[in-house]
Design a protein around this motif. Structure first.
Motif, PDB file in Angstrom:
ATOM      1  N   ARG A 126      -0.143   9.808  -4.718  1.00 51.50           N
ATOM      2  CA  ARG A 126      -1.212   8.799  -4.665  1.00 51.50           C
ATOM      3  C   ARG A 126      -2.229   9.150  -5.739  1.00 51.50           C
ATOM      4  NH1 ARG A 126      -4.416   8.761   0.699  1.00 51.50           N
ATOM      5  NH2 ARG A 126      -2.736   7.415   1.507  1.00 51.50           N
ATOM      6  N   ALA A 167       4.947  12.922  -1.553  1.00 55.13           N
ATOM      7  CA  ALA A 167       4.031  11.783  -1.581  1.00 55.13           C
ATOM      8  C   ALA A 167       3.195  11.852  -2.858  1.00 55.13           C
ATOM      9  CB  ALA A 167       3.123  11.788  -0.357  1.00 55.13           C
ATOM     10  N   THR A 176       0.665   4.102  -2.984  1.00 58.85           N
ATOM     11  CA  THR A 176       1.073   5.381  -2.396  1.00 58.85           C
ATOM     12  C   THR A 176       2.587   5.377  -2.260  1.00 58.85           C
ATOM     13  OG1 THR A 176      -0.984   5.603  -1.130  1.00 58.85           O
ATOM     14  CG2 THR A 176       0.893   6.926  -0.407  1.00 58.85           C
ATOM     15  N   LEU A 199      -3.443  12.674   3.160  1.00 57.14           N
ATOM     16  CA  LEU A 199      -2.058  12.346   2.839  1.00 57.14           C
ATOM     17  C   LEU A 199      -1.104  13.516   3.127  1.00 57.14           C
ATOM     18  CD1 LEU A 199      -0.091  10.249   1.817  1.00 57.14           C
ATOM     19  CD2 LEU A 199      -0.631  10.945  -0.535  1.00 57.14           C
ATOM     20  N   ASP A 215       0.808  -1.222   0.000  1.00 52.75           N
ATOM     21  CA  ASP A 215       0.000   0.000   0.000  1.00 52.75           C
ATOM     22  C   ASP A 215       0.839   1.268   0.000  1.00 52.75           C
ATOM     23  OD1 ASP A 215      -2.868  -1.107   0.471  1.00 52.75           O
ATOM     24  OD2 ASP A 215      -1.600  -2.173   1.895  1.00 52.75           O
ATOM     25  N   VAL A 216       1.933   1.273   0.777  1.00 55.44           N
ATOM     26  CA  VAL A 216       2.761   2.475   0.913  1.00 55.44           C
ATOM     27  C   VAL A 216       4.222   2.063   0.866  1.00 55.44           C
ATOM     28  CG1 VAL A 216       3.271   4.532   2.294  1.00 55.44           C
ATOM     29  CG2 VAL A 216       0.986   3.486   2.412  1.00 55.44           C
TER      30      VAL A 216
END
Length: 319
Positions: A232, A230, A218, A270, A187-188
């Motif tokens: 996403r 970041a 992400t 985020l 996911d990240v």
């Protein structure tokens, strides 16, 4: 392990080895072969995966850390640190032999060097851990692309667990299809800028960000003095660095990750998660090792120092 394996839900499961960090800080210059340099300060701190587990615990999170310990003095010292921080010991494995994990960190103005040693230990199976603890977040402090990690990522998806993975100087590259597969499942992903460049082989940080953002749900890139980025869903957020007087950067990336996960667990946006991560990472540099990791009230007081600029869009079609 120290319990009977029954279901024990938690917020965060951290899986990774401890390290005993021997930190020499205030070095006037890099250490060169054949030379000797005296440091202004020295500290012994528990590190490795202890750091994100401890940092999340200080932030008030229900965290379980899975790690291996032996009969050696380093294991004993880290176990003592874990007890002082109130970490859950139910996922610790104790071995009747030494399990030494040691890093010597040498911090000097603007950079650091590290030398590490680790006794080999058979990794703990991840899927049974996920089924036992049902965490909201699985935190993996190092890039892993083995079959066990793939199975864990798939199991986490079925259980509704977010997987947050760091890079930590992994020798992997995107030329390996197994690496691409793991990144597509988690996911990240939170590499630093240098790791992103090595992983992708890109000509510069922006190209590396674009390529990785096309693979990971992400992407969060730690950029040191340039803050953090970041991405996403094609939306990019940048948060500037927080000015501090650094002592040692050992453990700063792990504290950054703890701040990020703390925000994710709170359901923050985020950009707000990124701001919390930057503040936690910056604060960690003000003491040797992980000693300066923030508590929840300290993070809340410092968050106004981090402000996210307007939303940008990024092209993630580059593979």
């Amino acid at each position: 392990m120290e319990s009977n394996g029954t279901l024990q839900p938690c917020e965060v499961l951290v899986v990774g080895a401890y390290f005993a960090d021997l930190v020499f800080h205030g070095l006037p210059r890099p250490v060169e072969p054949g030379g000797e340099v005296f440091a202004d300060g020295f500290a012994w701190e528990a590190g490795g995966a202890f750091t994100p587990a401890m940092a999340l615990r200080r932030l008030g999170r229900d965290v379980v850390w899975s790690a291996d310990f032996g009969t050696d003095a380093f294991s004993a010292q880290v176990l003592a640190s874990a007890r002082r921080e109130g970490l859950d010991a139910s996922a610790f494995r104790h071995h009747p032999v030494p399990v030494r994990s040691v890093t010597v960190a040498m911090a000097y103005p603007g950079d650091r060097a590290m030398v590490s040693f680790q006794d080999p230990v058979e990794p703990v199976p991840l899927v049974p851990l996920l089924r036992r603890y049902r965490p909201r977040v699985l935190m993996v402090p190092q890039l892993r692309w083995d079959d066990e990690m793939v199975a864990a990522a798939e199991a986490a998806r079925r259980l509704g667990t977010q997987v947050v993975m760091d890079c930590h100087d992994s020798p992997a590259t995107l030329d390996d299809p197994a690496v691409r597969r793991v990144l597509s499942l988690i996911d990240v992903f939170t590499p630093n800028a240098a790791e992103a460049l090595r992983l992708t082989g890109a000509a510069g940080p922006e190209d590396a960000i674009a390529e990785l953002a096309g693979l990971v749900a992400t992407l969060v890139v730690k950029r040191g003095a340039d803050g953090a980025t970041a991405v996403r869903g094609g939306e990019r957020h940048d948060v500037p660095a927080v000015p501090v007087r650094p002592v040692d950067t050992t453990g700063a990336g792990d504290c950054f990750g703890a701040g990020l996960v703390h925000g994710l667990l709170d359901g923050r946006s985020l950009p707000d998660c990124l701001a919390a991560a930057v503040v936690c990472g910056a604060a960690a540099t003000t003491g040797p090792g992980s000693s300066a990791a923030l508590r929840a009230d300290e993070l809340a007081a410092r968050l106004p120092l981090a402000a996210a600029p307007p939303l940008l869009e990024v092209n993630t079609s580059f593979r």
